[in-house]
Structures are given as C-alpha cells and as structure tokens.
Scaffold this active site. Structure first.
Site, mmCIF file in Angstrom:
data_model
loop_
_atom_site.group_PDB
_atom_site.id
_atom_site.type_symbol
_atom_site.label_atom_id
_atom_site.label_comp_id
_atom_site.label_asym_id
_atom_site.label_seq_id
_atom_site.Cartn_x
_atom_site.Cartn_y
_atom_site.Cartn_z
ATOM 1 N N TYR A 56 -1.006 40.633 -50.691
ATOM 2 C CA TYR A 56 -0.403 41.618 -51.590
ATOM 3 C C TYR A 56 -1.110 42.963 -51.490
ATOM 4 C CZ TYR A 56 2.602 38.034 -53.438
ATOM 5 O OH TYR A 56 3.569 37.073 -53.546
ATOM 6 N N TRP A 71 8.135 37.820 -50.677
ATOM 7 C CA TRP A 71 8.080 37.286 -52.038
ATOM 8 C C TRP A 71 8.734 38.298 -52.953
ATOM 9 C CZ3 TRP A 71 6.903 32.602 -54.002
ATOM 10 C CH2 TRP A 71 6.911 32.509 -55.401
ATOM 11 N N GLU A 103 3.677 35.019 -47.996
ATOM 12 C CA GLU A 103 4.102 35.842 -49.150
ATOM 13 C C GLU A 103 3.636 37.264 -48.946
ATOM 14 O OE1 GLU A 103 3.075 34.585 -53.192
ATOM 15 O OE2 GLU A 103 3.452 32.501 -52.624
HETATM 16 C C1 BGC Z 1 1.916 33.356 -56.106
HETATM 17 C C2 BGC Z 1 3.311 33.527 -56.664
HETATM 18 C C3 BGC Z 1 3.370 34.750 -57.563
HETATM 19 C C4 BGC Z 1 3.041 35.954 -56.710
HETATM 20 C C5 BGC Z 1 3.177 37.278 -57.406
HETATM 21 C C6 BGC Z 1 1.255 34.654 -55.689
HETATM 22 O O1 BGC Z 1 -0.067 34.620 -56.058
HETATM 23 O O2 BGC Z 1 1.914 32.441 -55.060
HETATM 24 O O3 BGC Z 1 3.690 32.362 -57.327
HETATM 25 O O4 BGC Z 1 4.588 34.880 -58.209
HETATM 26 O O5 BGC Z 1 1.714 35.830 -56.261
HETATM 27 O O6 BGC Z 1 2.245 37.493 -58.399
#
Ligand code: BGC
Length: 445
Positions: free
Chosen positions: A316, A401, A363
């Site tokens: 992220y 994601w 993700e």
């Molecule tokens: C998780 C998800 C979560 C996403 C956004 C990740 O840490 O796997 O379940 O929704 O982050 O916060």
C-alpha cells in the site's frame, strides 16, 4: 467530397486518433500475466451461518465504551457476496480481468468444530466453475483475518496446539478445489493480524499492547503457514498447485532522520511487526521477535525456506513516523494514515525478489472516497510494476484491492477502496470514474 464522404472521413480519423491515444495511454503486460482483483468473503458478505472472531469483536465495546467499529457499522451490511457473487463475475469481466483472489470463510465451511458444511463447499466450487467459464482464474486465500468462534474460544493462533485445526480445514478445501484453483495463499498478512489484534487493538481480538502475545501469534501464524504448505503439497494435486504466503511489505520511516524517537519507533516497527521479521523467517527459517526489555522470542524451522512456491506481496505505502498520521512534503495523503508512494512497490518487489521465487502483487489499492486520486494512483503504481518486469523481476500478476467498497474492518464502510462504488442500502454497484484507468490503462498482450 459530399457530406457522406466527409462524415466517413471524420469518423475514420476519430477512430484512428482514439486508438492511437488508447494504445499510447496504456501499459501492456505479458499475455500470461494475471490481471486481477482481490477480495475477502467476510468483508464482502459478512457471516451467513457460522460465527467468527470478527462477529465477536463487533459486539464488543472499546475502552471508551464505544463500538469497536467506526459509527457502529456492522458487517451485516456488507455487499451481499453470498447472494451476488455470481452476478458480480460480470463486473470483474468488464474490467478486463483474467484472475480473482478471494478468501474462503472458515466459519461458514466449519461452523462447529469438525462439522463441515457441504452447502458452503458447493457454493465455492460452483463459484470457481463460473469464474473459469468467464475466463477468470480463481485463486484462494485460506485465512484472511477471520476464523470460527469455536477456534477463537480455544485460543486461536495464540496456541501452537491449535494449528492442526487450521491445517485440517485447509486440507478439506484443497481436496475439493485443487483441480480448479492453481494459486493458494495460506495466510493473509501475519504481521497485520498480530499488530492490529494485539498491539493497537483495532482488529479482533482487540488486545492492546499485548506485546508478548503479539509475538507468539505472529510466530504461530508463520508455523501454520509452513504446516499448511507441507500438508497440501503431500496431497493429490499438491505438486502442481502453487502455494505461498501473503505478506504486507510495509516500511516505517522516521519523519526526521535526526529525531531519536522517530528513528527508534520506526526501527522497532520494522523489526517486529512490519517486514524484517517475516522476511528473515522465510529466508533463513529463523523467527526472531524482540522488543527490547519486554519480549524476546526465537525459534528455528528448517522447512521454512522451502515452504513457498511464490510470495504474495501486499503493498500500500510506507508509514512515516512523526507527529500523528503524516507524510513527507510533496507526498499526497490517501484517506488512511499513509500517503501514496508508487516507487515503494518497485522497491518491495526488488526486496522480496531476494527470496528467489515468483512474485504476485496480491493487493494494492487506494482508499479514496472522493475518487480524485484513484486514476493517477492506478497509473503510477502499475507503471512501477511494469518497470520491475522490464528490469527482469519475476512478477506474474497484480490484483487490485478491491473490486467494490466493502466492510473495511474497524473502519466499517467509511473507507472506499472499491473500483465499484456500492450503495450499501440498495446494494447497487457503480463503476467509479477513476477506476476506468484499471480497465483501460492495464492491458495484456
Ligand atoms: C487487508 C485487507 C484490507 C486492506 C485495506 C489489507 O491489509 O488484507 O483486508 O481491507 O488492507 O486496508
């Protein structure tokens, strides 16, 4: 030239220009690359029959006597995965995807210890069949933060002697679905599960600063991963299945390099909860968790470095340790406590490539309620993944994601990661403007 000729000429010119623009405005990935979206059953569908650790957590109050979920939101209002999953396959297809990562809900499949619900198994099998018919390759997460209440009451992952329950569940699912699913993810983000559940207390089971227990849980999750890997590999279909773990590559960095409080906090976060501890375990088999003066754990597992066919990277951003949620100057904050940091995904790939196995971005996405930064986020992060490929890194897929707005854990429905916006009252889905970049900018050869 008459009017008709002129119209045809204009139309042709328009098409050529549009195609040209589209071609030059998209990133082309290899034909076999997985273009996917990721989701978890519970976040999208809540619970049907079984109860899980999050149902328990949702009913608790925090230290201030308030709901543990923002605004008292409830997973019961999640976007109806159980009823709409088949319909939503069309939404995935419309994005040009050829892959989906989803989790199977353990509490639904084994609502009581040892009692397996065939209806839930049938549901997932049928779902895989329909995905395959639509040209979408299904891939499965076996543990995505949720497990049945009975497992939780036995102590969940706080106790190593409970691991065999998880292994048994995984074997049941694998036995049924291995012929339809080639990618298997054992555990989603062990560090996030242990930090959020046992240090910050924002996730189930809501324990705060339970430092020693956080370490035990992290260690047991990693042990579980190795046990599941070995158990599934020994089964029919095990050889051809690709089995790996999903790790969130998160680096904490000090806001001021000269501020010892920032530097030390970032160091501890990286060492124990964010990244280093897991990477070291996967590389060497040594699990070493240390909070100076407070907790120290060490074990070695000689099978660990041979317990993954690939690594799933959730990426992220980086987290900047300073005063409150912050970012470096020139960075753009997202709706959560971190900025957008596209270069970081390239660095994460480079870092995890040291483990010598294929990588998948399992993700990556942006919380952006106003949909003002999504388009740019998608383009910039994908460009970094594309650069990694061009530089020879073995990245085989990217899962955005997430497909649609869902139950974002302790934040309820206040955080919007979805490519599709969901009206949680009517359950209607709408493609966001910014999400079109995912459909159009990310193409396959
Ligand atoms: C998780 C998800 C979560 C996403 C956004 C990740 O840490 O796997 O379940 O929704 O982050 O916060």
């Amino acid at each position: 030239m008459n009017k008709a000729h002129l119209t045809i000429a204009c139309f042709t010119l328009l098409c050529i220009t549009e195609n040209f623009l589209q071609a030059s405005c998209s990133l082309v990935f290899p034909k076999k690359f997985l273009k996917g979206v990721a989701l978890s059953t519970f976040q999208n569908g809540g619970s049907r029959h079984g109860r899980n650790n999050w149902n328990i957590f949702e009913e608790q109050k925090n230290l201030l006597g308030r709901s543990t979920i923002k605004h008292g939101h409830s997973s019961a209002k999640a976007p109806c995965f159980w009823d709409k999953a088949f319909h939503d396959i069309g939404l995935i297809k419309d994005l040009g995807c050829n892959a989906l990562r989803f989790s199977v809900e353990w509490a639904e499949i084994e609502p009581k210890e040892g009692l397996f619900n065939q209806e839930a198994m049938d549901f997932y099998e049928h779902y895989c069949d329909e995905l395959l018919k639509a040209g979408i390759s299904p891939s499965i997460t076996l543990h995505h933060f949720t497990h049945p209440d009975w497992f939780d009451e036995l102590g969940g992952f706080e106790k190593a002697e409970n691991i065999h329950y998880f292994v048994r569940f995984c074997k049941k699912v694998f036995e049924r679905l291995h012929s339809k699913v080639s990618l298997w993810y054992t555990i989603n983000e062990p560090t996030v599960f242990s930090f959020m559940g046992y240090i910050s207390g924002w996730h189930a089971p809501g324990k705060i600063m339970s430092l020693a227990r956080a370490g035990v849980v992290l260690g047991n999750l990693l042990k579980s991963h190795v046990s599941v890997y070995r158990a599934l590999k020994a089964m029919d279909g095990g050889n051809s299945a690709q089995i790996g773990i999903v790790h969130q590559v998160l680096q904490a960095k000090p806001y001021f390099w000269w501020n010892p409080a920032h530097v030390l906090t970032a160091k501890i976060l990286n060492f124990c909860f964010a990244h280093d501890c897991v990477k070291k375990f996967l590389k060497t088999g040594i699990f070493h968790y240390e909070i100076p003066g407070l907790s120290s754990l060490w074990y070695e597992d000689e099978n660990a470095s041979k317990s993954y066919d690939f690594i799933g990277i959730n990426y992220y951003s980086h987290v900047i340790v300073g005063l409150g949620a912050t970012c470096y100057p020139n960075e753009t904050m997202t709706d959560m406590e971190y900025p957008s940091f596209p270069r970081g995904i390239y660095e994460a790939i480079k870092d995890m490539a040291e483990l010598g196995v294929p990588l998948y971005i399992t993700e990556n996405g942006i919380p952006d309620q106003r949909d003002v930064n999504r388009d740019q986020f998608i383009k910039e992060y994908l460009a970094q993944v594309h650069r990694a490929l061009a530089d020879g890194y073995d990245v085989r897929g990217y899962f955005y994601w997430t497909l649609m707005d869902n139950f974002e854990w302790d934040r309820g429905f206040t955080i919007k990661f979805g490519l599709y916006d969901v009206n949680h009252e009517t359950q209607e889905r709408y493609l966001r403007e910014g999400a079109k970049a995912y459909r159009d900018f990310f193409t396959l050869e």
